[in-house]
Write a protein that holds these residues in place. Structure first.
Motif, PDB file in Angstrom:
ATOM      1  N   LYS A   2      14.667  51.845 -87.056  1.00  0.00           N
ATOM      2  CA  LYS A   2      15.377  50.873 -86.222  1.00  0.00           C
ATOM      3  C   LYS A   2      15.852  51.523 -84.935  1.00  0.00           C
ATOM      4  O   LYS A   2      15.843  50.904 -83.871  1.00  0.00           O
ATOM      5  CB  LYS A   2      16.558  50.293 -86.985  1.00  0.00           C
ATOM      6  N   THR A   3      16.283  52.792 -85.042  1.00  0.00           N
ATOM      7  CA  THR A   3      16.751  53.518 -83.858  1.00  0.00           C
ATOM      8  C   THR A   3      15.624  53.692 -82.851  1.00  0.00           C
ATOM      9  O   THR A   3      15.809  53.505 -81.642  1.00  0.00           O
ATOM     10  CB  THR A   3      17.316  54.888 -84.256  1.00  0.00           C
ATOM     11  N   LEU A   4      14.430  54.058 -83.352  1.00  0.00           N
ATOM     12  CA  LEU A   4      13.282  54.234 -82.469  1.00  0.00           C
ATOM     13  C   LEU A   4      12.879  52.919 -81.817  1.00  0.00           C
ATOM     14  O   LEU A   4      12.566  52.874 -80.618  1.00  0.00           O
ATOM     15  CB  LEU A   4      12.099  54.814 -83.254  1.00  0.00           C
ATOM     16  N   ASN A  10      14.866  49.418 -75.266  1.00  0.00           N
ATOM     17  CA  ASN A  10      15.701  49.713 -74.096  1.00  0.00           C
ATOM     18  C   ASN A  10      14.873  50.265 -72.941  1.00  0.00           C
ATOM     19  O   ASN A  10      15.077  49.889 -71.778  1.00  0.00           O
ATOM     20  CB  ASN A  10      16.796  50.709 -74.475  1.00  0.00           C
ATOM     21  N   VAL A  11      13.944  51.166 -73.273  1.00  0.00           N
ATOM     22  CA  VAL A  11      13.078  51.739 -72.242  1.00  0.00           C
ATOM     23  C   VAL A  11      12.177  50.662 -71.643  1.00  0.00           C
ATOM     24  O   VAL A  11      11.973  50.601 -70.424  1.00  0.00           O
ATOM     25  CB  VAL A  11      12.232  52.895 -72.825  1.00  0.00           C
ATOM     26  N   LYS A  17      11.600  44.767 -67.461  1.00  0.00           N
ATOM     27  CA  LYS A  17      12.339  43.510 -67.501  1.00  0.00           C
ATOM     28  C   LYS A  17      12.252  42.813 -66.151  1.00  0.00           C
ATOM     29  O   LYS A  17      12.397  43.435 -65.095  1.00  0.00           O
ATOM     30  CB  LYS A  17      13.809  43.758 -67.864  1.00  0.00           C
ATOM     31  N   ARG A  18      12.027  41.521 -66.194  1.00  0.00           N
ATOM     32  CA  ARG A  18      11.873  40.753 -64.958  1.00  0.00           C
ATOM     33  C   ARG A  18      13.154  40.795 -64.135  1.00  0.00           C
ATOM     34  O   ARG A  18      14.251  40.581 -64.658  1.00  0.00           O
ATOM     35  CB  ARG A  18      11.500  39.306 -65.277  1.00  0.00           C
ATOM     36  N   ASP A  19      13.002  41.071 -62.846  1.00  0.00           N
ATOM     37  CA  ASP A  19      14.139  41.143 -61.928  1.00  0.00           C
ATOM     38  C   ASP A  19      13.926  40.113 -60.831  1.00  0.00           C
ATOM     39  O   ASP A  19      13.014  40.235 -60.008  1.00  0.00           O
ATOM     40  CB  ASP A  19      14.240  42.548 -61.325  1.00  0.00           C
TER      41      ASP A  19
END
Length: 318
Positions: A2-4, A10-11, A17-19
């Motif tokens: 789950k951590t990975l 997040n990366v 992620k759309r900006d």
């Protein structure tokens, strides 16, 4: 596991992620175009003295430090002379082209194409007279490089006004993150380099900087009192190291982002006013504002913050 997965998510969000906030593109294009144009206009009267065959430093001396494969302005002049075009004509065309391309970038008329040509011309001038170059010239080249990568004339531009075509979404997050990481790395290693020696810790570098021949020529501030209050020099030296080295750690945090942006811009304003390095300071301030000022969340107005609902008849009420 789950951590990975969380780290990977997040990366992925960070880079992909759309900006939808594109205000920084227009700001960066207009401000960089203006500062490049103003800097060129400031030296245009001395253009022949710096870049022509009658330069104060002979071209054969400067060519010693220039690779044969590199296209420089003297080589461009020589090429056109072989075609029967005089050096004065080439210089005039270069001046007009530099000013026109800078103007095209400012007004947003095919900024990418203009930035490519202007970058080629700027590097030719820079490498052909390397004795007159300093750090700001390299940041100019990098700024033009980012103007090539960004669709900077997508909004608030003459091109869109003339052709008035519907703008399609283009992902800019990756280039934006590259730009942000670039400035973070630049500040960190600049601070690290200062911290490895002793001159910045004891204030010696600050004392030398404010007494350079080209420094403090506009305000003419009397700094003699610092000789008896050297702790001010130490504080300034330590502050510079801390602001630069801690930049990558505090500029990303929403709680400290505004503070660190203010400290960094204040540092460059001090450099501009005291050391008279206006061009360098202006570019670095533009870089800071472009990368992190527009990261601030948009504040909601009292009107937009009000919740809306509908009554049983489907009418909108507040």
């Amino acid at each position: 596991m789950k951590t990975l997965n969380s780290m990977y998510a997040n990366v992925e969000d960070f880079f992909f992620k759309r900006d939808d906030r594109t205000e920084f593109l227009s700001f960066f294009r207009v401000s960089i175009g203006l500062i490049i144009l103003l800097q060129f206009l400031a030296v245009i009267e001395d253009f022949e003295t710096l870049f022509s065959s009658s330069s104060i430093i002979p071209q054969d001396i400067m060519n010693v430090f220039t690779p044969d494969w590199l296209i420089t302005f003297p080589k461009i002049v020589s090429f056109f002379q072989s075609l029967g075009i005089a050096e004065s004509t080439t210089i005039t065309i270069t001046k007009v082209s530099f000013i026109s391309l800078s103007a095209f970038i400012i007004i947003g008329f095919y900024s990418r194409v203009s930035a490519i040509i202007l970058l080629f011309l700027q590097i030719a001038l820079l490498k052909g007279s390397s004795f007159f170059a300093y750090g700001a010239d390299f940041f100019t080249s990098m700024s033009l490089f980012y103007l090539i990568l960004f669709p900077s004339d997508q909004n608030f531009s003459l091109r869109n006004l003339i052709f008035s075509k519907k703008t399609r979404y283009i992902s800019i997050t990756q280039v934006k993150r590259l730009f942000q990481l670039h400035i973070c790395i630049a500040y960190f290693f600049s601070g690290l380099d200062k911290g490895l020696g002793f001159n910045w810790w004891n204030g010696e570098s600050i004392w030398k900087a404010i007494h350079l021949p080209y420094s403090n020529r506009d305000l003419n501030i009397d700094f003699s009192w610092l000789a008896e209050h050297s702790y001010f020099l130490i504080i300034i030296g330590w502050s510079t190291i801390l602001i630069e080295m801690c930049y990558p750690f505090f500029i990303w945090q929403k709680t400290t982002q505004k503070t660190w942006l203010f400290l960094t811009i204040s540092m460059h304003l001090g450099i501009a006013l005291v050391l008279n390095l206006y061009y360098f300071s202006a570019i670095m301030i533009i870089w800071n504002i472009t990368n992190f000022y527009f990261e601030q969340p948009i504040k909601k107005t009292s009107h937009s913050a009000k919740k809306t609902s509908t009554n049983p008849l489907g009418e909108r009420v507040i």
